[in-house]
Write an enzyme that holds these catalytic residues in place. Structure first.
Site, PDB file in Angstrom:
ATOM      1  N   GLU A   1      65.122 -25.054  -0.853  1.00  0.00           N
ATOM      2  CA  GLU A   1      66.172 -24.198  -0.286  1.00  0.00           C
ATOM      3  C   GLU A   1      67.138 -23.938  -1.433  1.00  0.00           C
ATOM      4  O   GLU A   1      67.895 -24.835  -1.828  1.00  0.00           O
ATOM      5  CB  GLU A   1      66.901 -24.933   0.853  1.00  0.00           C
TER       6      GLU A   1
ATOM      7  N   GLY B   1      70.997 -36.094 -11.051  1.00  0.00           N
ATOM      8  CA  GLY B   1      69.777 -35.345 -10.771  1.00  0.00           C
ATOM      9  C   GLY B   1      68.735 -35.594 -11.846  1.00  0.00           C
ATOM     10  O   GLY B   1      67.551 -35.781 -11.567  1.00  0.00           O
TER      11      GLY B   1
ATOM     12  N   GLY C   1      72.886 -41.183  -7.827  1.00  0.00           N
ATOM     13  CA  GLY C   1      72.730 -41.101  -9.277  1.00  0.00           C
ATOM     14  C   GLY C   1      72.572 -39.657  -9.689  1.00  0.00           C
ATOM     15  O   GLY C   1      72.635 -38.749  -8.854  1.00  0.00           O
TER      16      GLY C   1
ATOM     17  N   LYS D   1      68.567 -38.733  -2.017  1.00  0.00           N
ATOM     18  CA  LYS D   1      69.513 -38.740  -3.139  1.00  0.00           C
ATOM     19  C   LYS D   1      70.503 -37.593  -2.909  1.00  0.00           C
ATOM     20  O   LYS D   1      70.180 -36.430  -3.093  1.00  0.00           O
ATOM     21  CB  LYS D   1      68.811 -38.534  -4.492  1.00  0.00           C
TER      22      LYS D   1
ATOM     23  N   CYS E   1      75.573 -21.008   0.976  1.00  0.00           N
ATOM     24  CA  CYS E   1      74.434 -20.377   0.294  1.00  0.00           C
ATOM     25  C   CYS E   1      74.051 -19.052   0.939  1.00  0.00           C
ATOM     26  O   CYS E   1      73.579 -18.149   0.265  1.00  0.00           O
ATOM     27  CB  CYS E   1      73.253 -21.335   0.259  1.00  0.00           C
TER      28      CYS E   1
ATOM     29  N   GLU F   1      74.671 -15.569  -8.333  1.00  0.00           N
ATOM     30  CA  GLU F   1      75.369 -16.283  -7.267  1.00  0.00           C
ATOM     31  C   GLU F   1      76.697 -16.802  -7.826  1.00  0.00           C
ATOM     32  O   GLU F   1      76.710 -17.521  -8.816  1.00  0.00           O
ATOM     33  CB  GLU F   1      74.499 -17.456  -6.807  1.00  0.00           C
TER      34      GLU F   1
ATOM     35  N   VAL G   1      67.888 -40.046 -11.475  1.00  0.00           N
ATOM     36  CA  VAL G   1      67.386 -40.491 -10.172  1.00  0.00           C
ATOM     37  C   VAL G   1      66.597 -39.374  -9.493  1.00  0.00           C
ATOM     38  O   VAL G   1      65.497 -39.597  -8.966  1.00  0.00           O
ATOM     39  CB  VAL G   1      68.568 -40.965  -9.288  1.00  0.00           C
ATOM     40  N   GLY G   2      67.145 -38.147  -9.516  1.00  0.00           N
ATOM     41  CA  GLY G   2      66.456 -37.019  -8.881  1.00  0.00           C
ATOM     42  C   GLY G   2      65.082 -36.810  -9.495  1.00  0.00           C
ATOM     43  O   GLY G   2      64.075 -36.712  -8.782  1.00  0.00           O
TER      44      GLY G   2
HETATM   45  P1  NAD Z   1      72.382 -28.439  -7.934  1.00  0.00           P
HETATM   46  O1  NAD Z   1      71.093 -27.718  -8.039  1.00  0.00           O
HETATM   47  O2  NAD Z   1      73.187 -28.628  -9.135  1.00  0.00           O
HETATM   48  O3  NAD Z   1      72.139 -29.906  -7.341  1.00  0.00           O
HETATM   49  C1  NAD Z   1      71.514 -30.128  -6.091  1.00  0.00           C
HETATM   50  C2  NAD Z   1      70.933 -31.533  -6.073  1.00  0.00           C
HETATM   51  O4  NAD Z   1      69.846 -31.597  -6.992  1.00  0.00           O
HETATM   52  C3  NAD Z   1      71.909 -32.626  -6.517  1.00  0.00           C
HETATM   53  O5  NAD Z   1      71.684 -33.777  -5.736  1.00  0.00           O
HETATM   54  C4  NAD Z   1      71.514 -32.859  -7.968  1.00  0.00           C
HETATM   55  O6  NAD Z   1      71.873 -34.146  -8.433  1.00  0.00           O
HETATM   56  C5  NAD Z   1      70.018 -32.681  -7.896  1.00  0.00           C
HETATM   57  N1  NAD Z   1      69.348 -32.286  -9.145  1.00  0.00           N
HETATM   58  C6  NAD Z   1      69.824 -31.482 -10.132  1.00  0.00           C
HETATM   59  N2  NAD Z   1      68.894 -31.347 -11.098  1.00  0.00           N
HETATM   60  C7  NAD Z   1      67.800 -32.040 -10.698  1.00  0.00           C
HETATM   61  C8  NAD Z   1      66.502 -32.279 -11.257  1.00  0.00           C
HETATM   62  N3  NAD Z   1      66.151 -31.760 -12.442  1.00  0.00           N
HETATM   63  N4  NAD Z   1      65.629 -33.046 -10.574  1.00  0.00           N
HETATM   64  C9  NAD Z   1      65.959 -33.559  -9.360  1.00  0.00           C
HETATM   65  N5  NAD Z   1      67.179 -33.399  -8.810  1.00  0.00           N
HETATM   66  C10 NAD Z   1      68.079 -32.635  -9.447  1.00  0.00           C
HETATM   67  O7  NAD Z   1      73.186 -27.667  -6.757  1.00  0.00           O
HETATM   68  P2  NAD Z   1      74.686 -27.894  -6.277  1.00  0.00           P
HETATM   69  O8  NAD Z   1      75.592 -27.334  -7.317  1.00  0.00           O
HETATM   70  O9  NAD Z   1      74.850 -29.289  -5.810  1.00  0.00           O
HETATM   71  O10 NAD Z   1      74.699 -26.937  -4.965  1.00  0.00           O
HETATM   72  C11 NAD Z   1      74.939 -25.579  -4.996  1.00  0.00           C
HETATM   73  C12 NAD Z   1      73.635 -24.791  -4.952  1.00  0.00           C
HETATM   74  O11 NAD Z   1      72.878 -25.136  -3.798  1.00  0.00           O
HETATM   75  C13 NAD Z   1      73.859 -23.296  -4.839  1.00  0.00           C
HETATM   76  O12 NAD Z   1      72.996 -22.629  -5.720  1.00  0.00           O
HETATM   77  C14 NAD Z   1      73.490 -22.979  -3.402  1.00  0.00           C
HETATM   78  O13 NAD Z   1      73.074 -21.667  -3.171  1.00  0.00           O
HETATM   79  C15 NAD Z   1      72.411 -23.952  -3.148  1.00  0.00           C
HETATM   80  N6  NAD Z   1      72.264 -24.165  -1.708  1.00  0.00           N
HETATM   81  C16 NAD Z   1      71.184 -23.634  -1.052  1.00  0.00           C
HETATM   82  C17 NAD Z   1      71.059 -23.794   0.321  1.00  0.00           C
HETATM   83  C18 NAD Z   1      69.898 -23.221   1.085  1.00  0.00           C
HETATM   84  O14 NAD Z   1      69.714 -23.591   2.234  1.00  0.00           O
HETATM   85  N7  NAD Z   1      69.112 -22.350   0.502  1.00  0.00           N
HETATM   86  C19 NAD Z   1      72.025 -24.505   1.019  1.00  0.00           C
HETATM   87  C20 NAD Z   1      73.105 -25.022   0.320  1.00  0.00           C
HETATM   88  C21 NAD Z   1      73.209 -24.862  -1.060  1.00  0.00           C
END
Ligand code: NAD
Length: 503
Positions: free
Chosen positions: A265, A223, A221, A186, A306, A410, A226-227
């Site tokens: 991550e 988070g 979809g 997803k 990140c 962050e 679908v997540g």
């Molecule tokens: P986000 O956490 O908003 O979303 C990431 C993914 O998780 C999306 O696909 C989203 O739809 C899904 N999601 C959100 N809530 C969920 C839930 N409750 N259950 C299941 N799935 C869910 O993050 P973002 O805004 O897309 O990305 C930015 C963040 O990602 C930053 O905090 C960044 O540091 C982090 N990041 C970390 C790494 C790493 O390797 N540590 C790499 C890249 C990005």
């Protein structure tokens, strides 16, 4: 492996998607082809560039079932068959790298050069790296009277963000397929189009090498729907999540219900420490280069990396000089149209992220940090040919202290915090004074001192001087930056179970 080749229509570089890739075929969502969908927006203000379906729990079940069906077949595939698939996917990405770069640039705003090299070629390299790892990998060992065997964990749910969308998908999918697992992906709702193109590449690759179509399944979809359904699905054995720490906590809680293996991550607030040549001295060899590297690390990809080290720690005696150099250096960076080649900075990827970066900038000023470069972009700063978009200037704050929100949270934008330290002990203390532990950096002409310092930073990836990123070595977080490691041979562990057979 005796699987019939799947008849495929070659891609149309489709950006209006109405179906999911499930079990080796494009399948309509349970709500139908014209069911709910979400527009994919170009953050440089060009409006919608595509559309993907918004799945629901029943779509998740169909994808998980398909992955379960394919699992025993793929788990039984030998290393040569797995290598062939990984290699075919790498070639498929490379063959279509211009399409990937255009798509990624349009959906999340990375300038096309960045979208081609870092975003797309790095993804292909990850697949290649896992094909290489399988060459001669030892899956078993003998410990006394016991045979210790590594086996694929099963069906993997992969959930990914928008900042390096294809590369972060590759880090999960390549490792899972290499391990013999099957995957349900997803992707981020903000940058999902590259994942649909990847599904086309994988469709062709599976057909070419005769792997079951259900090794890789794609649904899109929110988070929350679908997540969350994916994370708690009983048919999923392990979850591999990249995203914010906040969402990571929710994922960990949901996965606990069925006691799934979990790889997280998450976010970071990493520190870069510029050390003097002699302990607590006042000379730094290559200071200009150190400042250039510090700013490039944070401005690249509009600060949406990140592992970027946005807290830059500087010896007190050199602080004013570093501020002057940073102001000079920031002025060399330009905002630019992501559709054009060049090393300019694109927009922030999403409206929510844009608001959050601006809020942090305002809050920093209110808390006493001194804005010395950049800040909010005005209308005149918007690149030529564009009229809107989520633009933030390359920004530098001086007089930042580690208790301020911009030093603790962050920001995920092109915002550098210049901070003072009195001696190296204090520098180390400040660097480690964070809930996060994703990355760090040290600048020091003396390599053994640099290495000693690097070893004391509590983070999963520490760069010394101009050290280069290596997709064959693991990355991941200490503390609230995550659990487990991705990439390289360490990245396989999360997708394996260990069995002891004793005689
Ligand atoms: P986000 O956490 O908003 O979303 C990431 C993914 O998780 C999306 O696909 C989203 O739809 C899904 N999601 C959100 N809530 C969920 C839930 N409750 N259950 C299941 N799935 C869910 O993050 P973002 O805004 O897309 O990305 C930015 C963040 O990602 C930053 O905090 C960044 O540091 C982090 N990041 C970390 C790494 C790493 O390797 N540590 C790499 C890249 C990005």
């Amino acid at each position: 492996m005796g699987y019939p080749a799947i008849p495929l229509t070659r891609s149309r570089f489709d950006t209006v998607r109405r179906s999911f890739w499930i079990g080796g075929a494009w399948r309509d969502p349970v709500a139908g082809r014209d069911g709910p969908g979400t527009a994919v927006l170009d953050p440089s203000g060009r409006g919608a560039v595509g559309r993907v379906p918004l799945g629901e729990a029943a779509d998740v079940s169909a994808a998980v079932d398909a992955a379960r069906t394919a699992f025993p077949v793929w788990a039984a595939a030998d290393a040569g068959e797995r290598r062939a698939l990984l290699h075919a996917i790498a070639v498929g990405i490379t063959n279509r790298e211009a399409d990937f770069a255009r798509l990624i640039s349009a959906e999340m705003g990375a300038p096309v050069d960045n979208a081609l090299t870092t975003q797309t070629r790095l993804a292909a390299e990850v697949f290649t790296s896992y094909a290489e790892i399988l060459d001669g990998h030892a899956w078993e060992e003998r410990i006394g009277t016991s045979q210790v065997v590594q086996e694929p964990v099963g069906v993997v749910a992969a959930i990914t963000p928008w900042n390096y969308p294809l590369y972060l998908i590759a880090a999960k999918v390549a490792a899972a397929l290499a391990a013999g697992c099957t995957v349900v992906l997803k992707p981020s709702g903000d940058a999902p189009l590259n994942a649909f193109l990847l599904a086309e590449v994988i469709a062709e690759a599976t057909a070419e090498v005769g792997a079951p179509g259900g090794v890789f399944n794609l649904i899109s979809g929110s988070g929350r729907t679908v997540g969350a359904a994916l994370v708690s699905a009983p048919g999923v054995d392990a979850v591999s999540f990249t995203g914010s720490t906040e969402a990571g906590r929710a994922v960990a809680a949901a996965a606990a219900g069925t006691v799934k293996g979990l790889g997280l991550e998450l976010g970071g607030k990493s520190a870069r420490v510029i050390l003097a040549d002699e302990p607590d001295g006042t000379e730094v060899t290559g200071l200009e280069e150190a400042v250039r590297a510090a700013l490039a690390d944070v401005f690249y990809n509009s600060g949406q990396t990140c592992t970027s080290c946005s807290r830059v720690l500087v010896p007190d005696g050199l602080y004013d000089e570093v501020v002057r150099l940073a102001v000079e250096e920031a002025a060399k960076w330009r905002l630019g149209d992501p559709a054009l080649p060049g090393n300019h900075i694109g927009p922030i990827a999403t409206s929510a992220q844009f608001d959050s970066v601006l809020t942090h900038i305002d809050q920093a000023t209110a808390q006493g940090a001194r804005l010395v470069a950049g800040g909010r972009a005005s209308r005149e700063d918007i690149p030529e040919g564009l009229v809107e978009g989520y633009w933030v200037l390359p920004t530098v704050f001086a007089e930042v202290t580690n208790d301020m929100a911009i030093a603790r949270e962050e920001i995920f934008g092109p915002v550098v915090c210049l901070m003072r330290y009195r001696d190296e002990q204090e520098a180390l203390w400040i660097a480690n004074d964070s809930i996060y532990g994703l990355a760090g950096a040290v600048w020091c002409a003396n390599h053994s001192r640099a290495e000693r310092f690097a070893r004391q930073i509590r983070a999963g990836l520490v760069t010394v001087n101009n050290g280069e990123f290596n997709v064959r070595a693991p990355t991941g977080g200490y503390k609230q930056s995550g659990v487990g490691r991705e990439l390289g041979v360490h990245g396989l562990h999360h997708f394996m179970e260990t069995k002891t057979i004793q005689w």
